[in-house]
Design a protein around this motif. Structure first.
Motif, PDB file in Angstrom:
ATOM      1  N   ASP A   9      -2.276   0.540   4.774  1.00 15.43           N
ATOM      2  CA  ASP A   9      -0.975  -0.085   4.536  1.00 15.43           C
ATOM      3  C   ASP A   9       0.141   0.717   5.192  1.00 15.43           C
ATOM      4  O   ASP A   9       1.096   0.142   5.735  1.00 15.43           O
ATOM      5  CB  ASP A   9      -0.736  -0.207   3.032  1.00 15.43           C
ATOM      6  CG  ASP A   9       0.451  -1.099   2.713  1.00 15.43           C
ATOM      7  OD1 ASP A   9       0.410  -2.291   3.061  1.00 15.43           O
ATOM      8  OD2 ASP A   9       1.431  -0.590   2.126  1.00 15.43           O
ATOM      9  N   LEU A  10       0.040   2.047   5.166  1.00 16.98           N
ATOM     10  CA  LEU A  10       1.025   2.882   5.862  1.00 16.98           C
ATOM     11  C   LEU A  10       0.997   2.604   7.357  1.00 16.98           C
ATOM     12  O   LEU A  10       2.055   2.481   7.995  1.00 16.98           O
ATOM     13  CB  LEU A  10       0.744   4.360   5.593  1.00 16.98           C
ATOM     14  CG  LEU A  10       1.558   5.372   6.424  1.00 16.98           C
ATOM     15  CD1 LEU A  10       3.050   5.178   6.230  1.00 16.98           C
ATOM     16  CD2 LEU A  10       1.141   6.803   6.083  1.00 16.98           C
ATOM     17  N   LEU A 228       9.028   7.788   7.940  1.00 17.49           N
ATOM     18  CA  LEU A 228       8.461   6.570   7.370  1.00 17.49           C
ATOM     19  C   LEU A 228       7.369   6.880   6.363  1.00 17.49           C
ATOM     20  O   LEU A 228       7.056   6.046   5.501  1.00 17.49           O
ATOM     21  CB  LEU A 228       7.922   5.662   8.475  1.00 17.49           C
ATOM     22  CG  LEU A 228       8.970   5.075   9.432  1.00 17.49           C
ATOM     23  CD1 LEU A 228       8.318   4.096  10.397  1.00 17.49           C
ATOM     24  CD2 LEU A 228      10.109   4.400   8.665  1.00 17.49           C
ATOM     25  N   SER A 229       6.772   8.079   6.433  1.00 15.30           N
ATOM     26  CA  SER A 229       5.801   8.464   5.405  1.00 15.30           C
ATOM     27  C   SER A 229       6.457   8.462   4.032  1.00 15.30           C
ATOM     28  O   SER A 229       5.858   8.024   3.036  1.00 15.30           O
ATOM     29  CB  SER A 229       5.212   9.845   5.717  1.00 15.30           C
ATOM     30  OG  SER A 229       6.218  10.843   5.759  1.00 15.30           O
ATOM     31  N   SER A 230       7.691   8.937   3.935  1.00 18.23           N
ATOM     32  CA  SER A 230       8.402   8.955   2.659  1.00 18.23           C
ATOM     33  C   SER A 230       8.890   7.573   2.256  1.00 18.23           C
ATOM     34  O   SER A 230       8.843   7.204   1.081  1.00 18.23           O
ATOM     35  CB  SER A 230       9.589   9.916   2.730  1.00 18.23           C
ATOM     36  OG  SER A 230       9.170  11.259   2.800  1.00 18.23           O
ATOM     37  N   VAL A 231       9.388   6.800   3.229  1.00 17.92           N
ATOM     38  CA  VAL A 231       9.862   5.449   2.912  1.00 17.92           C
ATOM     39  C   VAL A 231       8.716   4.623   2.332  1.00 17.92           C
ATOM     40  O   VAL A 231       8.861   3.948   1.305  1.00 17.92           O
ATOM     41  CB  VAL A 231      10.453   4.761   4.157  1.00 17.92           C
ATOM     42  CG1 VAL A 231      10.894   3.334   3.815  1.00 17.92           C
ATOM     43  CG2 VAL A 231      11.631   5.547   4.715  1.00 17.92           C
ATOM     44  N   HIS A 232       7.565   4.683   2.988  1.00 14.30           N
ATOM     45  CA  HIS A 232       6.410   3.912   2.526  1.00 14.30           C
ATOM     46  C   HIS A 232       5.937   4.401   1.164  1.00 14.30           C
ATOM     47  O   HIS A 232       5.674   3.582   0.260  1.00 14.30           O
ATOM     48  CB  HIS A 232       5.276   4.006   3.547  1.00 14.30           C
ATOM     49  CG  HIS A 232       4.033   3.308   3.120  1.00 14.30           C
ATOM     50  ND1 HIS A 232       2.959   3.974   2.547  1.00 14.30           N
ATOM     51  CD2 HIS A 232       3.670   1.993   3.156  1.00 14.30           C
ATOM     52  CE1 HIS A 232       2.002   3.109   2.260  1.00 14.30           C
ATOM     53  NE2 HIS A 232       2.401   1.918   2.617  1.00 14.30           N
ATOM     54  N   SER A 233       5.812   5.705   0.971  1.00 10.86           N
ATOM     55  CA  SER A 233       5.364   6.233  -0.313  1.00 10.86           C
ATOM     56  C   SER A 233       6.294   5.824  -1.441  1.00 10.86           C
ATOM     57  O   SER A 233       5.848   5.449  -2.536  1.00 10.86           O
ATOM     58  CB  SER A 233       5.263   7.759  -0.249  1.00 10.86           C
ATOM     59  OG  SER A 233       4.168   8.170   0.542  1.00 10.86           O
TER      60      SER A 233
END
Length: 432
Positions: A9-10, A228-233
């Motif tokens: 999903d990421l 984007l790792s943080s936005v997605h999480s």
């Protein structure tokens, strides 16, 4: 969400988010699919409990007002950013040299310039028509910044020195510049006449898909993991916590909080814009939420004093080839948990209470975490955390996943850390 599904999903989220404008719209799209309501800033906002989302340029803020919310209900916020270092298309962008067609680009933020050489790059961003309509656009693989062959510079294998103007303009074909028009090409992709194109914010971004690799497929390489790792999480955590109504936001633990995701633009440039963390966007949204709950000025101040913000931005794993660049004793390693980021000079906002909050959230989620501090001889970066804390006076803690190759066109993370960050943020939203 299980590990494999989360990583898949990421990867899909990164693919759908080549620019900050795409990322903000992708967050809003996913929330709308989950039943949240998209609001316009210029419209009157509803006061009923529920999930809401608003987009401002390349930034997005989403929040859930629980059924039991009242004037003193605190906020639980996660702050992130949608932009990444790279290049932005200049005015009059169609140029050429020695028979090659090129694009005029300006360096955006602080990318590792050499990492952008010899890879396929796409254009992505927004176009604005003369009538004021905004259209998202992307080209797919289109550009390449060619490196000089070693035969033409025998020192190039030892040192690569790039002039930010002369050596970073990508090629996209050969021919006569008079017969090529990048803006007309973008307009055609968007389905409008080139004469109707009045403005654009278009970036050059890496086009290679994300990929798992290594022992047990435990490593994850991707563009734009910062951030984007943080936005997605945070988005996954917010959706997972949707409608949560048990003990959550107060010291007494007897009422839920208003959960918020604030993903700002322009962090890589210093955040000083109307959609950046130093701008008024979050403050405007929180004020409107509070007014909808009937809060007066004193109640609004009390609610903020009882609130928390987790600033989530990528950090550094110890580098195996440059260990001397890291603190000699505090040496976080990818795969051993998200980072609790600490800096004595408030480049990160973490204090003792913030450290305790993150320890509780991680324990409630059943995931590890690691401390990060800079080597005293290496300048420390910063995040939206200190800016938001200064603007709102809200208690804040800085966290994030450890990366290698931060600000490269393609960054590296461990899959376990990506899943653990989302789990810990979910526990935070639920009031750990």
């Amino acid at each position: 969400m299980q590990l494999d599904a989360h990583i898949d999903d990421l990867a899909a989220f990164v693919a759908a988010s080549p620019s900050s404008y795409h990322a903000a719209h992708e967050v809003a799209r996913r929330l709308q699919e989950g039943g949240w309501t998209l609001l316009a800033e210029e419209a009157s906002w509803p006061v009923e409990p529920g999930g809401y989302v608003v987009v401002r340029d390349g930034a997005v803020i989403a929040w859930r007002v629980p059924d039991s919310a009242h004037a003193l209900t605190p906020f639980r916020l996660v702050g992130t950013h949608t932009d990444s270092p790279g290049f932005k298309l200049k005015p009059q962008p169609t140029i050429g040299s020695a028979g090659w067609l090129q694009a005029a680009v300006e360096v955006y933020g602080g990318p590792l310039l050499t990492s952008w050489l010899d890879r396929e790059i796409e254009l992505a961003g927004r176009l604005v028509t003369r009538g004021g309509d905004e259209l998202l656009v992307r080209t797919g693989p289109f550009f390449r910044i060619p490196q000089l062959a070693v035969h033409l510079d025998r020192t190039s294998s030892d040192t690569v020195s790039l002039d930010r103007q002369r050596h970073t303009q990508p090629v996209f074909g050969v021919g006569d510049v008079a017969h090529a028009d990048l803006l007309a090409h973008l307009a055609g992709i968007a389905g409008i006449a080139s004469a109707d194109l009045a403005g654009y914010d278009v970036l050059a971004v890496d086009s290679q898909p994300s990929r798992r690799f290594g022992l047990d497929q435990s490593l994850f390489a991707s563009a734009r993991l910062d951030n984007l790792s943080s936005v997605h999480s945070a988005l996954v955590a917010l959706l997972d916590a949707d409608g949560f109504e048990s003990a959550d936001g107060s010291e007494s633990g007897d009422e839920p909080a208003i959960t918020v995701l604030a993903a700002f633009d322009h962090e890589e440039l210093g955040s000083e814009s109307r959609s950046g963390a130093s701008g008024p966007f979050l403050e405007d949204v929180l004020r409107r939420i509070r007014r909808g709950l009937g809060a007066d000025e004193e109640q609004a101040t009390r609610a903020l004093a009882a609130s928390w913000l987790v600033s989530s931005d990528a950090g550094h794993s110890i580098h195996p080839n440059y260990p001397e660049k890291h603190d000699p004793h505090v040496r976080p390693l990818a795969g051993r948990g998200p980072l609790l980021k600490i800096n004595a000079n408030q480049r990160y906002t973490t204090d003792a209470h913030g450290a305790a909050l993150w320890a509780r959230s991680s324990a409630a989620a059943g995931v590890p975490f690691q401390e990060f501090v800079s080597n005293n001889t290496v300048p420390c970066g910063s995040t939206i955390g200190p800016l938001t804390a200064t603007r709102l006076g809200i208690r804040t803690v800085d966290v994030g996943v450890p990366l290698l190759s931060m600000h490269s066109a393609r960054e590296l993370a461990h899959v376990d850390d990506l899943v653990s960050l989302s789990a810990a943020l979910g526990a935070f939203y639920r009031g750990a």
